[in-house]
Design a protein around this motif. Sequence first.
Motif, PDB file in Angstrom:
ATOM      1  N   THR A 250       0.820  -1.210   0.000  1.00  0.00           N
ATOM      2  CA  THR A 250       0.000   0.000   0.000  1.00  0.00           C
ATOM      3  C   THR A 250       0.852   1.257   0.000  1.00  0.00           C
ATOM      4  O   THR A 250       0.766   2.067  -0.914  1.00  0.00           O
ATOM      5  CB  THR A 250      -0.934   0.009   1.227  1.00  0.00           C
ATOM      6  OG1 THR A 250      -1.731  -1.175   1.206  1.00  0.00           O
ATOM      7  CG2 THR A 250      -1.834   1.223   1.224  1.00  0.00           C
ATOM      8  N   PHE A 251       1.689   1.438   0.998  1.00  0.00           N
ATOM      9  CA  PHE A 251       2.397   2.700   1.176  1.00  0.00           C
ATOM     10  C   PHE A 251       3.521   2.911   0.180  1.00  0.00           C
ATOM     11  O   PHE A 251       4.028   4.023   0.053  1.00  0.00           O
ATOM     12  CB  PHE A 251       2.889   2.849   2.609  1.00  0.00           C
ATOM     13  CG  PHE A 251       1.742   3.110   3.543  1.00  0.00           C
ATOM     14  CD1 PHE A 251       1.196   4.377   3.635  1.00  0.00           C
ATOM     15  CD2 PHE A 251       1.167   2.092   4.273  1.00  0.00           C
ATOM     16  CE1 PHE A 251       0.108   4.628   4.452  1.00  0.00           C
ATOM     17  CE2 PHE A 251       0.091   2.321   5.093  1.00  0.00           C
ATOM     18  CZ  PHE A 251      -0.440   3.597   5.183  1.00  0.00           C
ATOM     19  N   CYS A 252       3.889   1.892  -0.550  1.00  0.00           N
ATOM     20  CA  CYS A 252       4.900   2.068  -1.592  1.00  0.00           C
ATOM     21  C   CYS A 252       4.257   2.531  -2.894  1.00  0.00           C
ATOM     22  O   CYS A 252       4.957   2.840  -3.848  1.00  0.00           O
ATOM     23  CB  CYS A 252       5.677   0.780  -1.803  1.00  0.00           C
ATOM     24  SG  CYS A 252       4.661  -0.640  -2.211  1.00  0.00           S
ATOM     25  N   SER A 253       2.930   2.600  -2.936  1.00  0.00           N
ATOM     26  CA  SER A 253       2.284   2.937  -4.199  1.00  0.00           C
ATOM     27  C   SER A 253       1.245   4.052  -4.106  1.00  0.00           C
ATOM     28  O   SER A 253       0.629   4.378  -5.107  1.00  0.00           O
ATOM     29  CB  SER A 253       1.633   1.680  -4.793  1.00  0.00           C
ATOM     30  OG  SER A 253       0.665   1.160  -3.901  1.00  0.00           O
ATOM     31  N   VAL A 254       1.033   4.639  -2.948  1.00  0.00           N
ATOM     32  CA  VAL A 254       0.073   5.739  -2.845  1.00  0.00           C
ATOM     33  C   VAL A 254       0.792   7.072  -3.017  1.00  0.00           C
ATOM     34  O   VAL A 254       1.959   7.215  -2.641  1.00  0.00           O
ATOM     35  CB  VAL A 254      -0.703   5.725  -1.507  1.00  0.00           C
ATOM     36  CG1 VAL A 254      -1.536   4.477  -1.375  1.00  0.00           C
ATOM     37  CG2 VAL A 254       0.228   5.855  -0.332  1.00  0.00           C
TER      38      VAL A 254
END
Length: 70
Positions: free
Chosen positions: A17-21
């Motif tokens: 999640t946090f690598c792509s938002v």
Amino acid sequence: GDAVPDNSFDAVVATLTFCSVADACAGLQEVRRVLKPGGDFRFLGLPGIAEASGLDSSRWSSQSQGGAAA
């Protein structure tokens, strides 16, 4: 109001999640809001995925912190 009340969860798990938002800070603020005090937050990302999508992951990378990410 918010869909989920503050301090609702004992744990939050985010995978890939946090690598792509685009706004990881806003996402982390939401995790903090819904997580109970003393709760557990775990996240998993794939090395290189943020860079491949043009995002700068250095602010949360364990390599940039010299150890495990907090």
